[in-house]
Scaffold this active site. Structure first.
Site, PDB file in Angstrom:
ATOM      1  CB  CYS A 102      -0.976  -0.049   1.171  1.00 34.96           C
ATOM      2  SG  CYS A 102      -2.300   1.185   1.108  1.00 34.96           S
ATOM      3  CB  ALA A 103       0.955   4.261   2.088  1.00 35.29           C
TER       4      ALA A 103
END
Length: 184
Positions: A102-103
């Site tokens: 994800c991030a």
């Protein structure tokens, strides 16, 4: 038995953290969640979990892989924690796996681990200038040497299955995958 360390910061993505921990443990892989602060850590959607250990207790331990869940502001907290950055660099320097979803691939870039590598992330968290020579991909999971990245909550299962295969082999992956009854 392989051992995995997963640092947890306030604002982590719950699906990414819990799915990965659960599936790796189903494969017989020892996973320790490690909080940056107090043992209770609240995710980005208000779910509080109790970490197995504090990050300070994990630094001296010997792990085969470190996995960073995404989520905001969790990934930012991981990026700003010098202990996490140092651990990532130590894992890379000693030829051990670093993984992020994800991030959190942005944390790998910040630590200097994505230079000249193929990687993916949640849209917008990795950019062409995130690391020199980075090759951005849109695959659910990207494995480049000992660096593993993935897109987001919806790719948590294939991400975890890929980690199982790397640490415990294709048979372990297949055994866990079969019990999940994934569609298609």
């Amino acid at each position: 038995m392989s051992r995995v360390l997963m640092p947890l910061a306030e604002g982590f993505e719950e699906i990414e953290a819990v799915t990965v921990v659960d599936l790796l443990r189903r494969a017989g892989i020892e996973v320790h969640t490690a909080s940056l602060g107090g043992r209770e850590v609240t995710g980005s959607h208000g779910i509080t979990v109790v970490a197995d250990i504090g990050l300070g207790d994990a630094i001296a331990a010997d792990y085969d892989m470190i996995v960073l869940p995404g989520g905001m502001p969790g990934a930012d907290h991981l990026k700003k924690d010098a202990r996490v950055v140092t651990l990532l660099q130590q894992f890379a320097r000693t030829g051990r796996y670093t993984a992020a979803i994800c991030a959190a691939p942005g944390v790998l870039a910040h630590a200097g681990l994505l230079e000249g590598r193929a990687a993916t992330s949640y849209p917008g968290f990795l950019k062409p200038d995130s690391a020199p020579g980075i090759r951005l991909r849109e695959d659910a999971v990207v494995i480049d040497g000992k660096v593993v990245t993935s897109r987001g909550p919806g790719t948590a299962v294939p991400f975890a299955l890929s980690l199982i295969e790397l640490l415990a082999g294709a048979a372990a992956r297949s055994a866990v995958q079969e019990r999940l009854q994934l569609p298609g």
